[in-house]
Design a protein around this motif. Structure first.
Motif, PDB file in Angstrom:
ATOM      1  N   PRO A 112       9.584  18.840  76.544  1.00  0.00           N
ATOM      2  CA  PRO A 112       8.397  18.453  77.196  1.00  0.00           C
ATOM      3  C   PRO A 112       7.077  18.230  75.849  1.00  0.00           C
ATOM      4  O   PRO A 112       5.759  18.042  76.044  1.00  0.00           O
ATOM      5  CB  PRO A 112       8.518  19.377  77.665  1.00  0.00           C
ATOM      6  CG  PRO A 112       9.520  20.272  79.098  1.00  0.00           C
ATOM      7  CD  PRO A 112       9.700  19.062  77.504  1.00  0.00           C
ATOM      8  N   LEU A 113       7.411  19.140  75.328  1.00  0.00           N
ATOM      9  CA  LEU A 113       6.387  19.212  73.574  1.00  0.00           C
ATOM     10  C   LEU A 113       6.316  18.644  72.684  1.00  0.00           C
ATOM     11  O   LEU A 113       5.378  18.228  71.948  1.00  0.00           O
ATOM     12  CB  LEU A 113       6.166  20.510  73.580  1.00  0.00           C
ATOM     13  CG  LEU A 113       6.363  21.404  74.464  1.00  0.00           C
ATOM     14  CD1 LEU A 113       6.227  23.232  73.956  1.00  0.00           C
ATOM     15  CD2 LEU A 113       4.801  21.217  75.317  1.00  0.00           C
ATOM     16  N   LEU A 114       7.332  17.264  72.197  1.00  0.00           N
ATOM     17  CA  LEU A 114       7.638  16.807  70.993  1.00  0.00           C
ATOM     18  C   LEU A 114       8.010  17.105  70.103  1.00  0.00           C
ATOM     19  O   LEU A 114       6.604  16.727  69.150  1.00  0.00           O
ATOM     20  CB  LEU A 114       7.131  15.351  71.656  1.00  0.00           C
ATOM     21  CG  LEU A 114       7.759  14.833  72.538  1.00  0.00           C
ATOM     22  CD1 LEU A 114       6.497  13.373  72.552  1.00  0.00           C
ATOM     23  CD2 LEU A 114       8.985  14.171  72.810  1.00  0.00           C
ATOM     24  N   GLU A 115       8.414  18.397  69.976  1.00  0.00           N
ATOM     25  CA  GLU A 115       7.672  18.960  68.780  1.00  0.00           C
ATOM     26  C   GLU A 115       8.344  18.360  67.789  1.00  0.00           C
ATOM     27  O   GLU A 115       9.475  17.499  67.428  1.00  0.00           O
ATOM     28  CB  GLU A 115       8.996  20.730  68.686  1.00  0.00           C
ATOM     29  CG  GLU A 115       8.162  22.137  69.800  1.00  0.00           C
ATOM     30  CD  GLU A 115       7.297  22.278  69.391  1.00  0.00           C
ATOM     31  OE1 GLU A 115       6.676  21.790  68.333  1.00  0.00           O
ATOM     32  OE2 GLU A 115       6.521  22.526  70.898  1.00  0.00           O
ATOM     33  N   GLY A 116       7.277  18.668  66.279  1.00  0.00           N
ATOM     34  CA  GLY A 116       8.110  17.858  65.093  1.00  0.00           C
ATOM     35  C   GLY A 116       8.053  16.313  65.354  1.00  0.00           C
ATOM     36  O   GLY A 116       7.620  15.565  64.582  1.00  0.00           O
ATOM     37  N   VAL A 117       7.134  16.001  67.328  1.00  0.00           N
ATOM     38  CA  VAL A 117       5.738  14.134  66.736  1.00  0.00           C
ATOM     39  C   VAL A 117       4.454  14.508  66.615  1.00  0.00           C
ATOM     40  O   VAL A 117       3.993  15.310  67.384  1.00  0.00           O
ATOM     41  CB  VAL A 117       6.795  13.973  68.059  1.00  0.00           C
ATOM     42  CG1 VAL A 117       5.934  12.504  67.828  1.00  0.00           C
ATOM     43  CG2 VAL A 117       8.126  13.666  67.879  1.00  0.00           C
ATOM     44  N   ALA A 118       4.352  14.062  65.186  1.00  0.00           N
ATOM     45  CA  ALA A 118       2.430  13.878  65.700  1.00  0.00           C
ATOM     46  C   ALA A 118       1.821  12.838  66.726  1.00  0.00           C
ATOM     47  O   ALA A 118       0.728  13.326  66.877  1.00  0.00           O
ATOM     48  CB  ALA A 118       2.567  13.593  64.027  1.00  0.00           C
ATOM     49  N   GLY A 119       2.459  11.477  66.514  1.00  0.00           N
ATOM     50  CA  GLY A 119       1.766  10.887  67.432  1.00  0.00           C
ATOM     51  C   GLY A 119       3.237   9.387  68.260  1.00  0.00           C
ATOM     52  O   GLY A 119       4.161  10.048  67.127  1.00  0.00           O
ATOM     53  N   ILE A 120       1.890   9.053  69.145  1.00  0.00           N
ATOM     54  CA  ILE A 120       2.857   7.569  69.789  1.00  0.00           C
ATOM     55  C   ILE A 120       2.095   6.615  69.356  1.00  0.00           C
ATOM     56  O   ILE A 120       0.946   6.338  70.292  1.00  0.00           O
ATOM     57  CB  ILE A 120       3.507   8.811  70.997  1.00  0.00           C
ATOM     58  CG1 ILE A 120       3.715   9.452  70.996  1.00  0.00           C
ATOM     59  CG2 ILE A 120       4.434   7.664  71.304  1.00  0.00           C
ATOM     60  CD1 ILE A 120       3.990  10.306  72.397  1.00  0.00           C
ATOM     61  N   LEU A 121       2.628   5.527  69.013  1.00  0.00           N
ATOM     62  CA  LEU A 121       2.555   4.564  68.817  1.00  0.00           C
ATOM     63  C   LEU A 121       2.871   3.465  70.371  1.00  0.00           C
ATOM     64  O   LEU A 121       4.108   3.390  69.967  1.00  0.00           O
ATOM     65  CB  LEU A 121       2.044   3.844  68.151  1.00  0.00           C
ATOM     66  CG  LEU A 121       1.363   4.352  67.215  1.00  0.00           C
ATOM     67  CD1 LEU A 121       1.659   5.869  66.176  1.00  0.00           C
ATOM     68  CD2 LEU A 121       1.296   3.425  65.570  1.00  0.00           C
ATOM     69  N   PHE A 122       2.145   3.037  71.237  1.00  0.00           N
ATOM     70  CA  PHE A 122       3.052   1.941  72.995  1.00  0.00           C
ATOM     71  C   PHE A 122       2.249   0.296  72.264  1.00  0.00           C
ATOM     72  O   PHE A 122       1.019   0.204  72.190  1.00  0.00           O
ATOM     73  CB  PHE A 122       1.552   2.541  73.694  1.00  0.00           C
ATOM     74  CG  PHE A 122       2.513   4.376  74.431  1.00  0.00           C
ATOM     75  CD1 PHE A 122       3.337   3.579  75.246  1.00  0.00           C
ATOM     76  CD2 PHE A 122       1.291   5.533  73.715  1.00  0.00           C
ATOM     77  CE1 PHE A 122       3.832   5.249  75.623  1.00  0.00           C
ATOM     78  CE2 PHE A 122       2.401   6.033  74.293  1.00  0.00           C
ATOM     79  CZ  PHE A 122       2.841   6.320  75.101  1.00  0.00           C
ATOM     80  N   ASP A 123       3.074  -0.076  71.587  1.00  0.00           N
ATOM     81  CA  ASP A 123       3.100  -1.314  71.174  1.00  0.00           C
ATOM     82  C   ASP A 123       3.092  -2.209  72.394  1.00  0.00           C
ATOM     83  O   ASP A 123       4.077  -2.266  73.037  1.00  0.00           O
ATOM     84  CB  ASP A 123       3.695  -1.491  70.183  1.00  0.00           C
ATOM     85  CG  ASP A 123       3.198  -3.357  69.165  1.00  0.00           C
ATOM     86  OD1 ASP A 123       2.243  -3.461  69.050  1.00  0.00           O
ATOM     87  OD2 ASP A 123       4.348  -3.761  68.665  1.00  0.00           O
TER      88      ASP A 123
END
Length: 811
Positions: A112-123
């Motif tokens: 749930p914390l998405l460790e290692g993910v800096a950002g999410i782009l919803f296209d």
């Protein structure tokens, strides 16, 4: 090559440097899908983590990842990769992952914390898929702990105000024009009585004779694509006709997007995947069939039906824009120009099976969906139906928390039905069979052959001939920790009965006609091998619950059914309404739902069971006609629409679903439906309202209105049940001096006036009385003054005295 989005990259960087959320509205052709993610890799906040680019379709995910890798001069799996169910091209150095929507949900559930993910782009968020809505809701919830997580929502068309209501009004919005050339639009109506492929081919070839470049034809489905391809092969074999849809392998999809190396003119026959996310190189002509195929779930029947419907205006404009990506183009629309189109498509969350959503909410630890921020909240009825299914499957308890079975089923990347089957298959030493079966049930592009067992045996006997099925089955087998070796297919029916308990079916007297455990009937052709089977399980149904067609069915023995569902041994009282007998009939039965294994006579009718049987009969037949009930429902419907959820919903579905509350307590001693029809249903529904609402009802929506003549007239609220305004029918002379049309519901709804002649014939319908006096009244006066000379027709009706009198007073 410079693209319009390049001029906005600095603004996007600045927005995400200062905010954790941003909106990007970029028109088709701007280059947002591939330029923005690569640019953000260099942002300071992204250098220590990965970026996820969410694509709504597998085709778009593969192609976008491949294009970006090419731009970097790398292979897939280096800096750029993709990940989707059953397929992954990522490596230890991958910093940009293009993922499909279900993958994002699983990543969030597992971390749930998405460790290692800096950002999410919803296209392409405007497509409003269920999983995109869920992914955004979960990502926003994760941001409450991960305030460094960046979210960028991108689309060609966005309801900005609605999304700002979810993301926050301070969220920066970046807009970017597209790069499109002039596109001429023509309309060509087809004859519904003639063969469509032949007409489509003529329209295409006529347009290609005028327009240069390749052609893109957008059709609702694969079947339509193949019929048109066959037609073109016979009419214009010199053309290169290529298919483009989600069933194709990646190489074939890429080939459809690129010009022919031999210089042949191409016709790309595509589903709606060509509407957005991908550019078909060389296209200067678009032929749009104007149709789309969407799954629509029916919560009362539990069936999902594919509906072919007219495309919405936003999608039609997206399709049209494909002709102007690389030069001036032509779009031929195969419908009449005056044909109205709705503005936007319905979000999938409003028309989908919400059992998967309910399961994901339970996994997230949410029992109240309103705890999350939604672009469109899940509708209460379908969400409740989804939760009911999860309880029947044993995945959640009565409080909607995961059971032990539900926690185990969470590891399976599939629908909760099939996850329950896979998890319970180990108890029956049938895990390998379950993996093979689920891979077959999820296989795309399989002919709807009804002999499921034969289909499965064909794949088990020749796995190399069914490579995609074999890969999917092997992937599931690895999760189960078993080898994909099936020696005993006999538990097949039992496995399906775990996943589809309500689709267990019992043969009626006629071969091929079955009663479903969940209610309703379904059919097989009389010549089908299973048409005479006593019990079967339908893995797939289509149509309405009252007469669905069975697909992919498997026989089920009575012994296996009883072993699987111990409740089959319990006797229960069943009462039904009999049209023949004109009343209730009762018996004791044992079985599962509507499937009866044994029955015996009932000596007495229990009062509670009688009440429930009456309510069930009303739900099947509908409520009796009652003017008082209709008027009250209209008043309440108007208040629900204008003042919100404080006022109850009174649609047919809502009233029938709530019968136990507002009608059930009044059925004591009643045995027949005609006695129910004699009840004062309007008063009973009124009595069920909370006292504060009852106290305000007459104030907000009065039953009668006083007009300037001093008389009172009844307001007709029946039209409000279909979203129309209430109606007041009154003689025109009684309205003299009335400057403004009456309004109800705190002034939020104008009453539609039906102004009548002295003979009570309609003269004018208006919700704007002042405009009528100033304009249309003069014409009415000229026509009516000679016909009704004894009645007043003043030149200035706003200054005249209103009267209900039928003649002028004598002087």
């Amino acid at each position: 090559m410079t693209l319009p989005i390049d001029a906005r990259l600095d603004a996007i960087h600045a927005a995400l440097a200062d905010h954790s959320r941003a909106l990007l509205v970029a028109e088709p052709g701007a280059g947002k899908t591939t330029r923005v993610p690569l640019s953000l890799l260099d942002a300071p906040w992204a250098r220590e983590g990965r970026l996820l680019l969410l694509e709504p379709r597998r085709v778009a995910a593969r192609l976008a990842a491949g294009f970006m890798a090419d731009q970097l001069g790398e292979r897939l799996g280096e800096t750029v990769g993709y990940r989707m169910r059953g397929e992954s091209r990522v490596g230890p150095a991958t910093r940009l992952e293009v993922v499909t929507q279900g993958v994002l949900t699983r990543m969030l559930q597992e971390d749930p914390l998405l460790e290692g993910v800096a950002g999410i782009l919803f296209d392409e968020f405007h497509e409003r898929s269920l999983e995109a809505d869920l992914g955004l809701a979960l990502a926003l919830d994760a941001q409450t702990v991960r305030d460094d997580l960046r979210l960028l929502v991108m689309s060609a068309t966005l309801d900005v105000e609605a999304l700002l209501g979810v993301l926050g009004q301070e969220t920066p919005v970046i807009e970017c024009p597209g790069r499109t050339f002039l596109v001429e639009t023509r309309y060509r109506t087809l004859n519904a009585r003639q063969e469509l492929p032949a007409q489509q081919a003529r329209a295409l070839l006529d347009a290609m004779a005028e327009q240069q470049g390749d052609a893109l034809v957008i059709l609702p489905g694969v079947a339509e694509i193949r019929r048109l391809a066959a037609e073109l092969a016979s009419r214009a074999p010199e053309l290169l006709a290529l298919e483009l849809h989600g069933r194709l392998p990646l190489d074939a999809q890429r080939r459809a997007l690129r010009p022919d190396p031999e210089g042949r003119r191409r016709v790309v026959l595509a589903t709606a995947i060509a509407e957005s996310s991908v550019t078909v190189d060389g296209v200067r002509l678009v032929v749009d069939a104007g149709r789309e195929r969407v799954p629509v779930f029916q919560p009362r029947s539990g069936l999902t039906r594919l509906e072919t419907r007219r495309v919405n205006r936003a999608s039609a404009d997206q399709r049209r824009g494909r002709a102007g990506r690389q030069g001036p183009g032509l779009c031929v629309r195969l419908w009449a120009e005056e044909q109205p189109l709705i503005a936007h498509g319905e979000p999938e969350i409003r028309q989908a099976d919400l059992a998967p959503l309910a399961f994901e909410l339970a996994r997230w630890g949410i029992t109240d969906a309103h705890q999350l921020a939604w672009a469109t909240p899940p509708p209460a009825g379908p969400l409740a139906a989804g939760r009911d299914l999860l309880r029947r499957l044993g995945l959640v308890d009565d409080a909607d928390h995961l059971t032990e079975l539900g926690r185990g089923a969470s590891r399976w990347p599939t629908h909760p039905r099939l996850a329950a089957m896979l998890e319970r298959a180990g108890e029956r030493r049938a895990s390998a069979l379950a993996c093979a079966l689920v891979a077959l049930l999820e296989e795309r592009g399989v002919d709807q052959e009804r002999d499921l067992e034969r289909l499965l045996q064909a794949r088990l006997g020749a796995p190399r001939s069914h490579r995609q099925w074999h890969r999917d089955a092997e992937r599931l087998a690895r999760i189960a920790g078993v080898a994909l070796e099936v020696s005993d297919p006999s538990p097949l029916g039992e496995l399906l009965a775990i996943a589809y308990p309500e689709r267990i079916a019992q043969r009626l007297e006629s071969p091929g006609r079955f009663r479903l455990a969940g209610g309703g009937h379904a059919t097989l052709p009389e010549g089908h091998p299973l048409a005479h089977t006593e019990l079967l399980v339908a893995a797939e149904l289509s149509g309405e619950a009252s007469g669905a067609r069975i697909f992919r069915a498997v026989a089920l023995s009575r012994e296996r059914l009883e072993a699987l569902y111990p409740e089959c041994a319990e006797w229960r009282t069943r009462l039904e309404w009999s049209d023949e007998q004109g009343g209730l009939t009762g018996e004791e039965v044992r079985g599962l739902g509507a499937v009866v294994l044994e029955r015996r006579a009932l000596q007495a009718l229990p009062p509670g069971a009688v009440r429930q049987a009456l309510l069930d009969a009303l739900r099947r037949r509908g409520l009796p006609d009652s003017e008082a009930l209709t008027q009250l429902r209209g008043r309440l419907a108007l208040l629900h629409r204008t003042l919100g959820d404080a006022w109850p919903e009174v649609s047919d579905e809502a009233l029938l679903e709530g019968l136990d509350d507002w009608l059930g307590p009044h059925l004591d001693g009643i045995r027949r439906l005609d006695a129910v029809e004699r009840l004062p249903l309007g008063r009973l529904l009124l009595d069920s309202l909370d006292w504060p609402l009852r106290g305000r009802l007459d104030e907000l929506v009065p039953e009668r209105l006083t007009v300037p003549s001093g008389a009172t007239h009844r307001v007709d609220y029946a039209p409000c049940l279909t979203g129309k305004p209430p109606v007041l029918a009154v003689k025109l002379q009684e309205c003299f001096g009335w400057h403004v049309s009456p309004r109800v519901a705190e002034g939020r709804e104008a009453v539609l006036l039906h102004l009548l002649s002295p003979a009570r014939r309609p003269l004018q319908v208006t919700a704007d009385l002042a405009s009528f006096w100033a304009g249309g009244y003069a014409q009415v006066r000229r026509e009516m003054r000679g016909r009704y000379p004894k009645h007043p027709w003043p030149e200035d009706p706003m200054a005249a005295e209103a009267s209900a009198r039928t003649k002028r007073p004598r002087v």
